[in-house]
Design an enzyme around this catalytic site. Structure first.
Site, PDB file in Angstrom:
ATOM      1  N   HIS A 159       0.854  -1.201   0.000  1.00 47.30           N
ATOM      2  CA  HIS A 159       0.000   0.000   0.000  1.00 47.30           C
ATOM      3  C   HIS A 159       0.890   1.253   0.000  1.00 47.30           C
ATOM      4  O   HIS A 159       0.932   2.019   0.976  1.00 47.30           O
ATOM      5  CB  HIS A 159      -0.890  -0.028   1.240  1.00 47.30           C
ATOM      6  CG  HIS A 159      -2.100   0.836   1.148  1.00 47.30           C
ATOM      7  ND1 HIS A 159      -2.041   2.170   0.843  1.00 47.30           N
ATOM      8  CD2 HIS A 159      -3.410   0.548   1.310  1.00 47.30           C
ATOM      9  CE1 HIS A 159      -3.274   2.663   0.841  1.00 47.30           C
ATOM     10  NE2 HIS A 159      -4.115   1.693   1.123  1.00 47.30           N
ATOM     11  N   GLU A 264      -0.420   1.075  -5.636  1.00 48.63           N
ATOM     12  CA  GLU A 264      -0.383  -0.099  -4.773  1.00 48.63           C
ATOM     13  C   GLU A 264      -0.334  -1.384  -5.599  1.00 48.63           C
ATOM     14  O   GLU A 264      -1.361  -1.880  -6.040  1.00 48.63           O
ATOM     15  CB  GLU A 264      -1.626  -0.099  -3.882  1.00 48.63           C
ATOM     16  CG  GLU A 264      -1.867   1.231  -3.181  1.00 48.63           C
ATOM     17  CD  GLU A 264      -3.259   1.340  -2.554  1.00 48.63           C
ATOM     18  OE1 GLU A 264      -3.834   0.312  -2.161  1.00 48.63           O
ATOM     19  OE2 GLU A 264      -3.770   2.461  -2.485  1.00 48.63           O
TER      20      GLU A 264
HETATM   21  C1  BG6 Z   1      -6.945   1.661  -0.619  1.00 48.60           C
HETATM   22  C2  BG6 Z   1      -8.364   1.319  -0.970  1.00 48.60           C
HETATM   23  O1  BG6 Z   1      -6.113   0.616  -0.982  1.00 48.60           O
HETATM   24  O2  BG6 Z   1      -6.835   1.862   0.791  1.00 48.60           O
HETATM   25  C3  BG6 Z   1      -9.297   2.407  -0.454  1.00 48.60           C
HETATM   26  O3  BG6 Z   1      -8.485   1.167  -2.367  1.00 48.60           O
HETATM   27  C4  BG6 Z   1      -9.069   2.654   1.017  1.00 48.60           C
HETATM   28  O4  BG6 Z   1     -10.640   2.021  -0.701  1.00 48.60           O
HETATM   29  C5  BG6 Z   1      -7.599   2.936   1.253  1.00 48.60           C
HETATM   30  O5  BG6 Z   1      -9.862   3.738   1.433  1.00 48.60           O
HETATM   31  C6  BG6 Z   1      -7.232   3.194   2.717  1.00 48.60           C
HETATM   32  O6  BG6 Z   1      -7.616   2.153   3.524  1.00 48.60           O
HETATM   33  P1  BG6 Z   1      -7.377   2.207   5.079  1.00 48.60           P
HETATM   34  O7  BG6 Z   1      -7.960   0.944   5.633  1.00 48.60           O
HETATM   35  O8  BG6 Z   1      -5.893   2.285   5.282  1.00 48.60           O
HETATM   36  O9  BG6 Z   1      -8.065   3.456   5.570  1.00 48.60           O
END
Ligand code: BG6
Length: 296
Positions: A159, A264
């Site tokens: 991520h 990502e």
């Molecule tokens: C991304 C998703 O990978 O992560 C989004 O596609 C999401 O939908 C984002 O909002 C953040 O996620 P989190 O759980 O870290 O708030």
């Protein structure tokens, strides 16, 4: 000291330049900073909690064994993005001198038992995470091994929050012709635009993008970041824009959405099945390259 093993983090410094460094928090094995000659490459929220009470907002959180939140199936009880980013990994030490590489490991014993119990069938796994720091690149590589006696399946995703100067001056290239699932429209379509630009929230999963396609973040005509993928067919492109970032307490400053874009690389469109004894490897390489339009 090229490798400092501190209480909550590991700092790796490139032997040729003290300002080329990567810092990995043991919680989530989250890369929270990567600098090239003192210049930060990743975005980290100033409100990110680094004390293990919440997944880190920024850097490179690790997503396993599920991407997003599933309504059915063996991962349906797990929280969004699984448990790897919420677990404290074991630091295994240096594994290579050039490029300077360190490893971390995670197995079920290190996961909070209540969280782990939410994954049906208590699947036994070993994750080995290798981070390699070179003069102008960072490779993050995961090896997932099924050490159980039955098959199980998982998603993996890096991520990666990339730092940029201004989201409205930035675009993401080499995705035309690819099929994407738009998480906001809840629709799949073929990307027709020559580049992805940002004027509102964007949350898309580009599926089965050929590995030969480099994903580049181009700002004012200059390629700022290049992302190469190995074994990771899917690419999520995310920017939360104003409303979504306002809704995230740990997203600071509130104007921070202007300075980040998440690219990502993952295996998330489908689950990867792993037979007993089988290993799977996925990696991303973040580096600097020339502008390479491979699809327009
Ligand atoms: C991304 C998703 O990978 O992560 C989004 O596609 C999401 O939908 C984002 O909002 C953040 O996620 P989190 O759980 O870290 O708030």
């Amino acid at each position: 000291m090229p490798i400092e093993d501190l209480e909550d983090r590991v700092v790796v410094t490139h032997p040729s330049d003290p300002k080329t460094q990567v810092t990995i928090l043991k919680f989530g094995a989250t890369v929270i900073s990567w600098t090239i000659k003192g210049e930060e490459q990743l975005w980290l929220s100033t409100g990110a909690l680094l004390d293990g009470s919440k997944a880190v907002r920024g850097g490179i959180p690790l997503v396993f064994p599920v991407f997003g939140k599933k309504e059915t199936g063996p991962t349906a009880q797990l929280p969004q993005h699984g448990f790897a980013r919420n677990s404290t990994w074991e630091f295994l030490g240096q594994v290579r001198e050039s490029p300077l590489s360190v490893q971390f490991a995670l197995s079920p014993e290190q996961v909070d038992p209540e969280l782990y119990s939410k994954w049906e069938n208590s699947n036994d796994f070993t994750l080995i995470y290798t981070i390699a720091l070179d003069t102008e690149s960072l490779e993050t590589k995961i090896e997932v091994e099924n050490v159980d006696s039955h098959e199980w399946e998982f998603n993996w995703l890096f991520h990666t929050y990339l730092k940029i100067d201004d989201i409205e001056d930035s675009m993401v290239s080499n995705l035309p012709g690819e099929i994407c699932y738009d998480q906001l429209l809840k629709q799949s379509y073929e990307e027709r635009l020559p580049v992805v630009t940002f004027h509102e929230e964007v949350d898309r999963i580009y599926q089965q993008v050929p590995e030969s396609k480099l994903i580049q973040v181009v700002s004012l005509g200059n390629p700022i970041h290049t992302v190469k993928r190995i074994g990771l067919p899917d690419v999520v492109v995310w920017n939360p824009w104003v409303n979504k970032s306002n809704g995230m307490a740990d997203f600071q400053p509130k104007s921070g959405y202007k300075n980040m874009v998440c690219i990502e690389p993952g295996y998330v469109h489908e689950f990867k099945k792993l037979a007993p004894g089988e290993k799977w490897i996925g990696a991303q390489v973040l580096y600097k390259d020339e502008l390479k339009y491979q699809a327009i």
